[in-house]
Design a protein around this motif. Sequence first.
Motif, PDB file in Angstrom:
ATOM      1  N   ALA A  31       0.828  -1.212   0.000  1.00 57.86           N
ATOM      2  CA  ALA A  31       0.000   0.000   0.000  1.00 57.86           C
ATOM      3  C   ALA A  31       0.861   1.260   0.000  1.00 57.86           C
ATOM      4  O   ALA A  31       0.503   2.255  -0.636  1.00 57.86           O
ATOM      5  N   ARG A  32       1.977   1.229   0.713  1.00 62.85           N
ATOM      6  CA  ARG A  32       2.852   2.407   0.749  1.00 62.85           C
ATOM      7  C   ARG A  32       3.530   2.661  -0.594  1.00 62.85           C
ATOM      8  O   ARG A  32       3.844   3.798  -0.936  1.00 62.85           O
ATOM      9  N   ARG A  34       2.173   2.059  -3.567  1.00 62.81           N
ATOM     10  CA  ARG A  34       1.197   2.388  -4.591  1.00 62.81           C
ATOM     11  C   ARG A  34       0.661   3.803  -4.423  1.00 62.81           C
ATOM     12  O   ARG A  34       0.412   4.241  -3.326  1.00 62.81           O
ATOM     13  N   ALA A  35       0.418   4.420  -5.543  1.00 59.94           N
ATOM     14  CA  ALA A  35      -0.262   5.708  -5.514  1.00 59.94           C
ATOM     15  C   ALA A  35      -1.711   5.451  -5.114  1.00 59.94           C
ATOM     16  O   ALA A  35      -2.353   4.533  -5.613  1.00 59.94           O
ATOM     17  N   GLY A  36      -2.214   6.222  -4.179  1.00 61.45           N
ATOM     18  CA  GLY A  36      -3.583   6.046  -3.721  1.00 61.45           C
ATOM     19  C   GLY A  36      -3.751   4.922  -2.719  1.00 61.45           C
ATOM     20  O   GLY A  36      -4.865   4.514  -2.422  1.00 61.45           O
ATOM     21  N   GLY A  37      -2.657   4.421  -2.179  1.00 60.80           N
ATOM     22  CA  GLY A  37      -2.727   3.327  -1.233  1.00 60.80           C
ATOM     23  C   GLY A  37      -2.844   3.767   0.214  1.00 60.80           C
ATOM     24  O   GLY A  37      -2.808   2.931   1.119  1.00 60.80           O
ATOM     25  N   GLU A  38      -2.978   5.055   0.451  1.00 70.07           N
ATOM     26  CA  GLU A  38      -3.021   5.569   1.817  1.00 70.07           C
ATOM     27  C   GLU A  38      -4.194   5.020   2.642  1.00 70.07           C
ATOM     28  O   GLU A  38      -4.001   4.719   3.818  1.00 70.07           O
ATOM     29  N   PRO A  39      -5.393   4.854   2.085  1.00 68.97           N
ATOM     30  CA  PRO A  39      -6.476   4.276   2.908  1.00 68.97           C
ATOM     31  C   PRO A  39      -6.148   2.859   3.395  1.00 68.97           C
ATOM     32  O   PRO A  39      -6.454   2.505   4.527  1.00 68.97           O
TER      33      PRO A  39
END
Length: 101
Positions: A31-32, A34-39
Amino acid sequence: MLDFLATVVAVLGLLAAVANAGYLAMLGSAARRRAGGEPVAQFVRGRWPLAVVTTVVTLFALALSHGGAFADVLAIIAGAGGGVGAVKALEGTRERFHRNL
């Protein structure tokens, strides 16, 4: 015989707790990156306390499993409880992200 059972239950609980922590680590790492993986990363950070608690409980159960009969009973309870909690947490995490695929 009770000592052996306590050790087996504690080791199985520890394996479940480590599997949960490992899955969270892999999910958070992906997740870290990936772009947009913050949620997803935020969700993983919220699940870490449970992973740490279940790991500590099962490690404590493993330490207890080398004691007397009363300690073995406590080790069985703690190992089973920590393992079941870890498995349920792992299933919940997997269910949340696999249904969206």
